[in-house]
Write a protein that holds these residues in place. Structure first.
Motif, short mmCIF file in Angstrom:
data_model
loop_
_atom_site.label_atom_id
_atom_site.label_comp_id
_atom_site.label_asym_id
_atom_site.label_seq_id
_atom_site.Cartn_x
_atom_site.Cartn_y
_atom_site.Cartn_z
N SER A 29 31.19 37.87 -18.14
CA SER A 29 31.28 38.33 -19.52
C SER A 29 29.93 38.91 -19.92
O SER A 29 28.94 38.78 -19.19
N ARG A 30 29.89 39.53 -21.07
CA ARG A 30 28.60 40.05 -21.55
C ARG A 30 27.57 38.94 -21.67
O ARG A 30 26.42 39.12 -21.31
N GLU A 31 27.99 37.81 -22.19
CA GLU A 31 27.06 36.69 -22.37
C GLU A 31 26.59 36.14 -21.02
O GLU A 31 25.42 35.83 -20.85
N GLU A 32 27.49 36.02 -20.06
CA GLU A 32 27.10 35.55 -18.73
C GLU A 32 26.13 36.54 -18.08
O GLU A 32 25.14 36.14 -17.47
N PHE A 33 26.42 37.83 -18.23
CA PHE A 33 25.53 38.85 -17.67
C PHE A 33 24.17 38.80 -18.36
O PHE A 33 23.14 38.87 -17.71
#
Length: 71
Positions: A29-33
């Motif tokens: 996800s954007r947050e994980e990235f």
């Protein structure tokens, strides 16, 4: 990663991405990235700790992308 002075094998890259996949859905996800990117860039700009390494978790070095293991 090459631009940051790190060379990774394909397996190391896959393992890093899998470890960053917090919800284990097979995608970042954007947050994980963002978390992965921030960790990588901080490691590239921060001099290594020496001679001792900060540890926690019963004396083991902490990697924010290492999956929890059951003991």
């Amino acid at each position: 990663m090459k631009d940051l002075g790190e060379t990774l094998t394909d397996k190391q890259a896959r393992d890093m991405l899998a470890a960053a996949d917090a919800n284990r859905d097979g995608k970042l996800s954007r947050e994980e990235f963002r978390t992965l990117f921030n960790y990588i860039t901080q490691q590239a700009t921060t001099p290594p700790l020496s001679p001792s390494v900060s540890t926690s978790n019963n004396g083991r070095a902490v990697n924010p992308f290492q999956r929890e293991t059951q003991q």
